[in-house]
Scaffold this motif. Sequence first.
Motif, PDB file in Angstrom:
ATOM      1  N   GLY A   1       0.822  -1.208   0.000  1.00 40.94           N
ATOM      2  CA  GLY A   1       0.000   0.000   0.000  1.00 40.94           C
ATOM      3  C   GLY A   1       0.850   1.250   0.000  1.00 40.94           C
TER       4      GLY A   1
ATOM      5  N   ILE B   1      -3.725   4.150  -4.903  1.00 44.99           N
ATOM      6  CA  ILE B   1      -3.507   2.993  -4.039  1.00 44.99           C
ATOM      7  C   ILE B   1      -3.946   3.369  -2.625  1.00 44.99           C
ATOM      8  N   SER B   2      -4.647   2.477  -1.972  1.00 45.66           N
ATOM      9  CA  SER B   2      -5.071   2.717  -0.588  1.00 45.66           C
ATOM     10  C   SER B   2      -3.877   2.669   0.355  1.00 45.66           C
TER      11      SER B   2
ATOM     12  N   HIS C   1      -3.506  -1.657   0.935  1.00 46.86           N
ATOM     13  CA  HIS C   1      -4.234  -2.042  -0.270  1.00 46.86           C
ATOM     14  C   HIS C   1      -4.446  -3.553  -0.395  1.00 46.86           C
TER      15      HIS C   1
ATOM     16  N   THR D   1     -10.207  -2.290  -0.743  1.00 48.62           N
ATOM     17  CA  THR D   1      -9.712  -1.044  -1.327  1.00 48.62           C
ATOM     18  C   THR D   1     -10.792  -0.306  -2.096  1.00 48.62           C
TER      19      THR D   1
END
Length: 159
Positions: free
Chosen positions: A62, A85-86, A89, A106
């Motif tokens: 992530g 992107i989280s 992720h 996500t």
Amino acid sequence: ADLRRGTDPLQPPVQSVAPISAPEGNATRQTWAAPERVPTGTWRLSLDGGGEFTVEGPTLLGRSPTGDDGHDRAAIALPDPTRSISRVHALVEPDAECLWLTDVGTTNGTRAACPSDSGATVIERWLRPGERVAVRVGGTIRLGDHHVLRVTRSPGRES
């Protein structure tokens, strides 16, 4: 053929076979067992823009992954100026034959692509939150809008 005597005119006659006698003495039957496969080599993720990461155990991917859930996991922070992107992720977990990939819920999704067993076709799929799929050598992991991680394995020693 006479159906009253229990014979079927459409089936060939059954021939009797003499039974096979068991060997004398204390003969034992030996069975063959496949040798246990020992994994060799180290799993690696190669970022499409450069950079390579080793995966030796459960690893979070992530923007700024942390293991706040109390599990002992490594973390790989991926640069993402577009923020597709989280923070946390995906999770990858190495196994003998593959890397297990899990989308951890996500916003912009996780995709996995793997070559088919014949190697002729690449099958890509979107993961649902919490879904876990196997990614083999030669496969790719797509995070968010544009990050691609290629799955490889470095040569290892045979045991």
